[in-house]
Design an enzyme around this catalytic site. Sequence first.
Site, PDB file in Angstrom:
ATOM      1  N   CYS A 211      -3.256   1.303   6.819  1.00 33.20           N
ATOM      2  CA  CYS A 211      -3.353   0.561   8.079  1.00 33.20           C
ATOM      3  C   CYS A 211      -4.106   1.351   9.148  1.00 33.20           C
ATOM      4  O   CYS A 211      -4.692   0.774  10.053  1.00 33.20           O
ATOM      5  CB  CYS A 211      -1.967   0.176   8.574  1.00 33.20           C
ATOM      6  SG  CYS A 211      -0.821   1.554   8.519  1.00 33.20           S
TER       7      CYS A 211
ATOM      8  N   ASN B 176       0.788  -1.238   0.000  1.00 33.53           N
ATOM      9  CA  ASN B 176       0.000   0.000   0.000  1.00 33.53           C
ATOM     10  C   ASN B 176       0.823   1.293   0.000  1.00 33.53           C
ATOM     11  O   ASN B 176       0.413   2.275  -0.600  1.00 33.53           O
ATOM     12  CB  ASN B 176      -1.046  -0.016   1.136  1.00 33.53           C
ATOM     13  CG  ASN B 176      -0.429  -0.094   2.504  1.00 33.53           C
ATOM     14  OD1 ASN B 176       0.729  -0.476   2.665  1.00 33.53           O
ATOM     15  ND2 ASN B 176      -1.202   0.277   3.507  1.00 33.53           N
TER      16      ASN B 176
ATOM     17  N   GLU C 290       5.005  -4.114  12.094  1.00 33.65           N
ATOM     18  CA  GLU C 290       4.017  -3.035  11.880  1.00 33.65           C
ATOM     19  C   GLU C 290       2.835  -3.686  11.182  1.00 33.65           C
ATOM     20  O   GLU C 290       2.886  -3.958   9.983  1.00 33.65           O
ATOM     21  CB  GLU C 290       4.628  -1.937  11.003  1.00 33.65           C
ATOM     22  CG  GLU C 290       5.803  -1.214  11.624  1.00 33.65           C
ATOM     23  CD  GLU C 290       5.383  -0.280  12.749  1.00 33.65           C
ATOM     24  OE1 GLU C 290       4.222   0.169  12.777  1.00 33.65           O
ATOM     25  OE2 GLU C 290       6.221  -0.015  13.635  1.00 33.65           O
TER      26      GLU C 290
HETATM   27  P1  NAP Z   1       0.858  -9.091   3.552  1.00 38.17           P
HETATM   28  O1  NAP Z   1       0.045  -9.925   2.648  1.00 38.17           O
HETATM   29  O2  NAP Z   1       1.009  -9.505   4.960  1.00 38.17           O
HETATM   30  O3  NAP Z   1       2.279  -8.952   2.836  1.00 38.17           O
HETATM   31  C1  NAP Z   1       3.291  -8.112   3.335  1.00 38.17           C
HETATM   32  C2  NAP Z   1       4.627  -8.592   2.813  1.00 38.17           C
HETATM   33  O4  NAP Z   1       4.921  -9.877   3.373  1.00 38.17           O
HETATM   34  C3  NAP Z   1       4.675  -8.762   1.306  1.00 38.17           C
HETATM   35  O5  NAP Z   1       5.939  -8.380   0.824  1.00 38.17           O
HETATM   36  C4  NAP Z   1       4.475 -10.257   1.159  1.00 38.17           C
HETATM   37  O6  NAP Z   1       4.956 -10.737  -0.062  1.00 38.17           O
HETATM   38  C5  NAP Z   1       5.287 -10.771   2.325  1.00 38.17           C
HETATM   39  N1  NAP Z   1       4.997 -12.142   2.762  1.00 38.17           N
HETATM   40  C6  NAP Z   1       3.860 -12.853   2.610  1.00 38.17           C
HETATM   41  N2  NAP Z   1       3.995 -14.085   3.169  1.00 38.17           N
HETATM   42  C7  NAP Z   1       5.246 -14.154   3.690  1.00 38.17           C
HETATM   43  C8  NAP Z   1       5.990 -15.157   4.384  1.00 38.17           C
HETATM   44  N3  NAP Z   1       5.481 -16.342   4.678  1.00 38.17           N
HETATM   45  N4  NAP Z   1       7.251 -14.866   4.766  1.00 38.17           N
HETATM   46  C9  NAP Z   1       7.801 -13.669   4.503  1.00 38.17           C
HETATM   47  N5  NAP Z   1       7.155 -12.688   3.834  1.00 38.17           N
HETATM   48  C10 NAP Z   1       5.889 -12.910   3.433  1.00 38.17           C
HETATM   49  O7  NAP Z   1       0.299  -7.580   3.580  1.00 38.17           O
HETATM   50  P2  NAP Z   1      -0.196  -6.666   2.368  1.00 38.17           P
HETATM   51  O8  NAP Z   1      -1.485  -7.193   1.865  1.00 38.17           O
HETATM   52  O9  NAP Z   1       0.915  -6.434   1.402  1.00 38.17           O
HETATM   53  O10 NAP Z   1      -0.434  -5.294   3.148  1.00 38.17           O
HETATM   54  C11 NAP Z   1      -1.592  -5.025   3.833  1.00 38.17           C
HETATM   55  C12 NAP Z   1      -1.430  -5.204   5.322  1.00 38.17           C
HETATM   56  O11 NAP Z   1      -0.341  -4.431   5.788  1.00 38.17           O
HETATM   57  C13 NAP Z   1      -2.644  -4.696   6.111  1.00 38.17           C
HETATM   58  O12 NAP Z   1      -2.948  -5.593   7.146  1.00 38.17           O
HETATM   59  C14 NAP Z   1      -2.162  -3.365   6.656  1.00 38.17           C
HETATM   60  O13 NAP Z   1      -2.837  -2.926   7.809  1.00 38.17           O
HETATM   61  C15 NAP Z   1      -0.738  -3.667   6.933  1.00 38.17           C
HETATM   62  N6  NAP Z   1       0.033  -2.432   7.028  1.00 38.17           N
HETATM   63  C16 NAP Z   1       0.480  -2.024   8.258  1.00 38.17           C
HETATM   64  C17 NAP Z   1       1.162  -0.821   8.369  1.00 38.17           C
HETATM   65  C18 NAP Z   1       1.705  -0.338   9.685  1.00 38.17           C
HETATM   66  O14 NAP Z   1       2.547   0.543   9.679  1.00 38.17           O
HETATM   67  N7  NAP Z   1       1.277  -0.872  10.811  1.00 38.17           N
HETATM   68  C19 NAP Z   1       1.382  -0.026   7.232  1.00 38.17           C
HETATM   69  C20 NAP Z   1       0.898  -0.478   6.008  1.00 38.17           C
HETATM   70  C21 NAP Z   1       0.232  -1.685   5.913  1.00 38.17           C
HETATM   71  P3  NAP Z   1       3.957 -10.911  -1.329  1.00 38.17           P
HETATM   72  O15 NAP Z   1       3.160  -9.672  -1.467  1.00 38.17           O
HETATM   73  O16 NAP Z   1       4.907 -11.106  -2.426  1.00 38.17           O
HETATM   74  O17 NAP Z   1       3.116 -12.098  -0.985  1.00 38.17           O
END
Ligand code: NAP
Length: 476
Positions: free
Chosen positions: A283, A151, A247
Amino acid sequence: MKGYMLIGGKRVFKSKEIEILFPYDNSVVGTIPDGDAEDVKLAVDVALKGFEKMKKLSAYDRYSILSKAARILSNRSYEIAELLTKEVGKTIRESMGEVGRAVNTLTLSAEEAKRIAGEEVNFEAAPGIKGKVGFYRRVPLGVIGCITPFNFPLNLTCHKVGPALAAGNSVVIKPSENTSLVVIRLAEILIEAGFPPEAVNVVTGYGEKAGDALVRDERVRMITFTGSVETGKIIMSRGGLKKYAMELGSNAGVYIDEDQSEKLEFIAEKVCRGGFALAGQVCISVQRVFVHDSLFDDFIEKAVEFAKTLKVGNPLDQTVDMGPVIDVQAADRIMEWINEAVSAGAKLVCGGKRVSDTVIEPTIVIDVPEDVRLFKGEIFGPVIAVNRVANVEEAIEKVNLSRYGLQAGIFTNDLKAAFKFAEEVEAGGIMINEIPTFRVDQMPYGGMKESGIGREGPSYAIEEMTEIKTICFDLS
Ligand code: NAP
């Protein structure tokens, strides 16, 4: 646009590639290599050499290089913003905003590079100790694995890489597979600015393959992760003995108190902007709104009126306010959650329809039961749930009715109510007379409960990305 991995400054291609699609119409933006465990191993080998080279840079060198990287990024703002819009689907205005913030995050990291220090330890304060003097220093960890979401691929990567390099670490970045091209540009800018190429590495590919290999590598001293709670838990269960910064997600709540009638139009607009920015994929998006019973109908009328003025469509169009969500699967899930809430008794008062495969209207749902996913989970889409409450006590109870705790907000003129809310709401950041979506990049930012571990903001991230070494001289 043919993407590549960046290992030791060299472009690495693979025969197996992943397509990156423009979320608005599914046209192909480019490709990236489908990286695997071998690529990660090579990247960590190289990053270990990069760490040795980082040791030769002074704090001032690191400050200068990060400052230069910020200037290069700023000079390339529009080109980078356009790429962001194509990969993420956020509007071009939102993308320009993200580039501006990324420039600021790198600048803040540069400044922090000059402030990393320890302090004297009073060894002689222990009984019987004489002639000992010394201090502690903060030293870099080594290789840091940075895993980032789709995002805010640019600014959130800067929040990891900026402090990591400011403190003298080297990095291996695994960006989201949907939004890797912009991260490759960032890594190139950092190398162009002067960091050793071995210190800034990017491995592209799927999380379960490339990401997992990075997490499991024992030579990686820390994983700094931004993403969903589910992925965060998997990472911590597999990574073993290393440091973690997490995060994670949220379903931020905000309360509008009974004394806010005169500001209701302003608040309704702010709440909608906080819920619909980046199609709700932030988020700290406003997801759950609690309005004092006496203002409820008036608030809904004003919120709906404003939401209907938002122009939805192609994010490359300068006049569009809200673009698509990241992909069809995300849109399917969001629609399912809206329908589940409505079937359980909630009322749809605005939007709720799909404009295309990935574009959903700004949606407002009221009287949402607390056991549906729209209330309990993280919708990560352009949907706001609005419920009535009787007073600040009930608002606090409802905001806390969540496994998440990233940020929360309250609008009130009552100082005592504001303080009570700040004291009793379980969240990493409490915004008074502001929406929970408010963040500036230097503030300590992170979650309580399942929203995370640790704090970002360059000076706080540097604490997480360094360790303390105590040095004691015997002068007796
Ligand atoms: P996600 O599906 O959890 O993916 C995040 C990252 O983790 C991606 O690079 C993903 O790779 C990787 N990943 C997935 N499975 C993994 C594994 N088993 N081992 C290591 N890495 C792995 O999250 P998203 O859909 O990209 O982002 C949305 C989420 O992020 C929401 O829940 C949002 O609230 C959260 N977020 C939090 C913050 C904060 O600061 N607290 C800020 C922004 C977003 P792939 O995409 O290549 O699968």
